[in-house]
Every structure is written in structure tokens, then in C-alpha cells.
Design a protein around this motif. Sequence first.
Motif, short mmCIF file in Angstrom:
data_model
loop_
_atom_site.label_atom_id
_atom_site.label_comp_id
_atom_site.label_asym_id
_atom_site.label_seq_id
_atom_site.Cartn_x
_atom_site.Cartn_y
_atom_site.Cartn_z
N LEU A 279 75.70 6.18 92.07
CA LEU A 279 76.63 6.04 91.11
C LEU A 279 78.08 6.12 91.44
O LEU A 279 78.62 4.38 91.11
N PHE A 280 78.04 5.46 93.03
CA PHE A 280 79.65 5.07 93.57
C PHE A 280 79.22 3.45 94.34
O PHE A 280 79.87 2.48 94.31
N GLN A 340 85.86 5.80 96.11
CA GLN A 340 86.59 5.99 94.70
C GLN A 340 86.87 5.53 93.87
O GLN A 340 86.97 6.00 92.64
N GLU A 341 87.86 5.00 94.35
CA GLU A 341 89.29 4.28 93.44
C GLU A 341 88.08 3.16 93.35
O GLU A 341 88.70 2.49 94.72
N ASN A 342 87.71 2.84 92.58
CA ASN A 342 87.43 1.09 92.61
C ASN A 342 87.47 0.19 91.25
O ASN A 342 86.69 0.25 90.47
N ARG A 343 88.47 -0.38 90.33
CA ARG A 343 88.69 -1.33 89.28
C ARG A 343 88.40 -2.63 89.38
O ARG A 343 89.12 -3.50 89.51
N HIS A 344 86.95 -2.57 89.80
CA HIS A 344 87.38 -3.54 90.03
C HIS A 344 86.72 -4.83 88.77
O HIS A 344 85.96 -4.40 88.05
N LEU B 19 81.16 7.62 84.59
CA LEU B 19 81.72 9.16 85.22
C LEU B 19 82.10 10.06 84.77
O LEU B 19 81.74 11.61 85.58
N LEU B 50 89.17 10.51 88.21
CA LEU B 50 87.72 9.24 88.77
C LEU B 50 88.03 8.64 87.93
O LEU B 50 87.94 7.14 87.76
N VAL B 52 90.47 7.57 85.73
CA VAL B 52 91.20 7.13 85.88
C VAL B 52 91.51 5.78 86.32
O VAL B 52 91.49 4.29 86.15
N ALA B 53 90.89 6.66 88.04
CA ALA B 53 90.89 5.35 88.93
C ALA B 53 90.27 4.42 88.97
O ALA B 53 89.86 3.30 89.63
N ASN B 54 89.34 3.85 88.20
CA ASN B 54 88.55 3.33 87.54
C ASN B 54 88.38 2.60 87.34
O ASN B 54 87.56 1.54 87.32
N CYS B 55 89.05 2.59 85.75
CA CYS B 55 89.22 1.89 84.24
C CYS B 55 89.76 0.93 85.32
O CYS B 55 90.81 0.76 85.56
#
Lengths: 405, 64
Positions: A279-280, A340-344, B19, B50, B52-55
Motif C-alpha cells: 500500500l505504501f 507515511q506522508e507522501n504527496r508525490h 488509504l 494519513l 491528509v498527508a498523502n493528498c
Amino acid sequence: MTDVYGPVSDWENDFDHAVPEYNERAHDIWAEFQASGCPVAHSDRYGGLWAPFTHELVHEIAYDTDHFTSQGVVVNTGRPLIEAPVGPAPPITSDPPFHNIARRLLLPPFSPKVIAAWEPEVRRLCRELLDRMGEITPGESVVDAAVQYAQSIPVNVIARMLGFPTEDEELFRGFVHDVLERINEPVEARLEFMQRLDDYLTEQIEEHRANPRDDLTSYLLGVEIEGQKLSIEHVRGSIVLLLVAGIDTTWSAIGSSIWHLGTHPDDLQRLVDDPEVMLFALEEFLRAYAPVTMARLVREDHDFHGCPMKANDWVLLPFPAANRDPAQFDRATEFVIDRQENRHGAFGLGIHRCLGSNLARLELKVAVEEFVARFPAFTVDGEVTWSVGQIRGPRRLPVRVDAIA
Amino acid sequence: MRVTVDSDKCQGHNRCFALAPELFDVDEYGTAVVIGDGTVAADLEDKARLAVANCPEFAIGIED
Ligand code: HEM
Ligand code: SF4
């Protein structure tokens, strides 16, 4: 092949992303630009080219459809013949307001839920390719994960979606290679191979007109904008887009991900032991090895943070470099498998967000899962070669299979 | 806690739905919507953060 420009000696002032060295050394080149005071490269090649390498600047340009037009998105020696707002391959070459109209036509067939239904088919295809590798002796057999595996997955899927003969696989790869990699050849050569592509597609479209069926080509022939069927140019342009955008991009993403696992045994082991981490991991593959750099044309002369941009100059949008910018990401140059934080921005930022992103993710995830399930241990072994141009990924990827499941 | 989606910013990257499908859904154009009124059950608060941190478009908001 005639490269009209030749090698690069000065990356800052004579930049060229289509010399082989660029994709081979891309990560270092981006890091050097990001650390230097001036993160924008320039070149007189291609009639004027700029390349910004920070997340902030890439983000700004992607959102600024007033100063930058999408009419041309693949840097080359010529300029697009069909003008904004439609452009030669809608919606990627379209600007607002037409962009949204053309994009909305294509969104439903690529929505997450419609694409999810393709999973069994993609899995079957991956397994078939693995079966076709024949007898494998662990510790000895070397397979080419780019040629025997990655490159066949997206082309087969998109050919099926469009309702084109899958036997023409080789031909499609040839078309995409022409459009994306032969960018530094004279304009006449480009016009000639674009014509070949157009002729092939016209034939396919006519065949679909005569025998409509349940596929994307028939869908495009059936949809309407304000009560009008699409012009043949629009249908053909959108199909060119789906072929070109769907094939080398995903092939590259799959190849780079396998390259990573074949050079980082700890990450491979983690994926084998803990498949849920996918997933990550999937997003981290996309961040760290984003395959797609886009481009824009400058609409009118304007000063961009001190860069004197001229109308019709090209501007590269290196999303892959933005994804590795330390100003935006912690441990930007490291691969963190469960980040965990991945706004690519691998699929772009703003209104042109990759329409095929749900399909691309599905193909990448299933391709890596199936490869790892069959070969739980493997090592890159031999000379790896990389593509040239705006799409970055391995084109030869020899891996030694160390274990079979 | 409540989550919101700014539909002007959302470009359909589909990260939130992948997610936290308990909190977000996507329509046929791939645009995200919150499920119900966006209220987040206590055991889903980590998933909301999670998302929020990935958008990539910074389209998701959280209100306490
Ligand atoms: C890992 C694989 C892929 C990556 C990294 C990728 C990346 C991108 C990027 C960065 C854009 C933005 C273009 C821009 O800003 O000008 C884009 C647009 C697009 N992509 Fe992909 N792509 C991938 C696979 C696919 C696939 C499989 C398809 C469909 C079969 C596809 C279809 C499209 C289309 C139609 C657009 C244009 C959207 C628009 O202009 O509104 N892509 N892609
Ligand atoms: S992650 Fe952001 S951009 Fe993507 S669908 Fe969700 S809200 Fe929209």
C-alpha cells in the motif's frame, strides 16, 4: 538516427534531457541543481528550453495555465501544428476551458471502480509472461525484466482496452518510441513517422466504425460534445494519447521498481515478508522513480523568477525531480518503503492529473506482486540501459533469479 | 473529528479512497467525496490523518 544537437558539456546553459547521460545520471543532476543557487537550466536547443528542478517551481508551472500552454507536451525540434485550446492530442494538449470538456469524456472509463475490474486480466497476463520465461535455474538463470516482462504488460492492456489487435504489440512500441525518444531528429523525420501512426489509427477507427463493439475506440466514436460527435482528428488524437501515455510510462515504472528491488535486497525481503506494505511501497516506487517528465510551451514573453522566457520556448516539468526535492520531502533521496506522508506528483499536479493513474497503479502493483511472488530473491546482474527523453526507465534490465517460489 | 474535501482542489488522485475507503468515496469522474457528513469514528482518526498527508493537491481538510 540523426541527433541534430550532440553531447552536453554544460548542464546549466546547454541543457538537453535527450542525451543518454541525462537519464543515466538523473538523480545526481537534479540534486546538483536543487543544491545550487539556481535551480533552472536553460538551453538554446529545440528552439529554446527551460528546466526547473524544484518542487515549488514545478508546482507553480503546472498550475499556471495562463502563462504556459499544454499545446505541446513532448519537447522536440518542431512545434505543434494544431493550436490550443484543443491541440493535437486532447485532453493532454488542451488548455482550459476545452480541456475539461475533453477530459470529462475520458474520466468514466478510467475511474477507480471501472479499472479495478481489470485486475484478474492483468494478473493473468503477468503470470503468462513469467511462465514464458521457461526453465529457470536459481542462482544461474538471468532474465531481462524490462524486455521479457515489463514492456509487454501495458501495451497488451491498452491494446485490449482500445480493441486493437494485440499481435501489433511491436508496432505500438515502435510508434511510442518514435514519438517519445526520437525528439532530436529533424522535423521532416518526425512528420513522416507521425503520418505512419495516423494512417494506422485511421484504419483501426474505420474498422471500428464498421464493426462497433465494447471498447474504448467505439466509446470515443459514440460520445458527443454538445450534441456533436467528436471529429476524427479528436478521436485519433485521444487514441494517440492513450497509446503514448499508457505504454512507456508504465513499462518504465514497473522496470524501475524491479530495478530497485534487484539492487536493494532489504526492501525486496520486506515485500516478501510483509506483502501488506505494498500500500505504501507502491507510492514510494512512484515517488522515488517517477517515470514521467512533462512539458509546456511559453505562451507569451514573460519573466519567470528572473528567467527571460520567450513565447514558444519549451519548459520541462520534471515531476520526478520535484518528487526528490529535499525542500518538500523528508529523506528525499532515500527510498523509504513504508513512507507515511507522501504527496508525490508522479501523476502530475493540477488539472492534467494522469487520467490513467488508476490503471497505471493497478498494472504496477500487480506486476511487482507477481514478479516477487514467482521470484522471491533476485539480483540485478549485467548492464542496465536506460531510455532517453522525458520518460525514464530501464530498457534492458538483466536480473539473476536467486530463488523461485 | 470531521474530514472535508475541497472539490475545486481535488484532481482525483484517488489516494484518499485507497488509504481510507471508510471515510472517502470517488464518483465516476474520480472526484473524491466524504462518506456521510465526514464524521470520523475514533478508531479511524489515524487513517484520516494519513489521507491528509498523502493528498498531492492539499484538498483534504480536518476539523476537530
Ligand atoms: C506509471 C505510469 C504513468 C505515469 C507516471 C503517468 C504520468 C502522467 C503525468 C505526469 C501526466 C500529466 C501530464 C501533464 O501535466 O501535462 C499524465 C497525463 C495523462 N496520462 Fe498518464 N501516466 C502513467 C500511465 C498512464 C496510463 C496507463 C494511461 C492510460 C492508458 C495514461 C493516460 C494519461 C492521459 C490520458 C493523460 C492526460 C490527462 C489530461 O491532460 O487531462 N497515463 N500522466
Ligand atoms: S487524494 Fe486528494 S486529489 Fe486525490 S481524490 Fe482524494 S481529495 Fe482528491
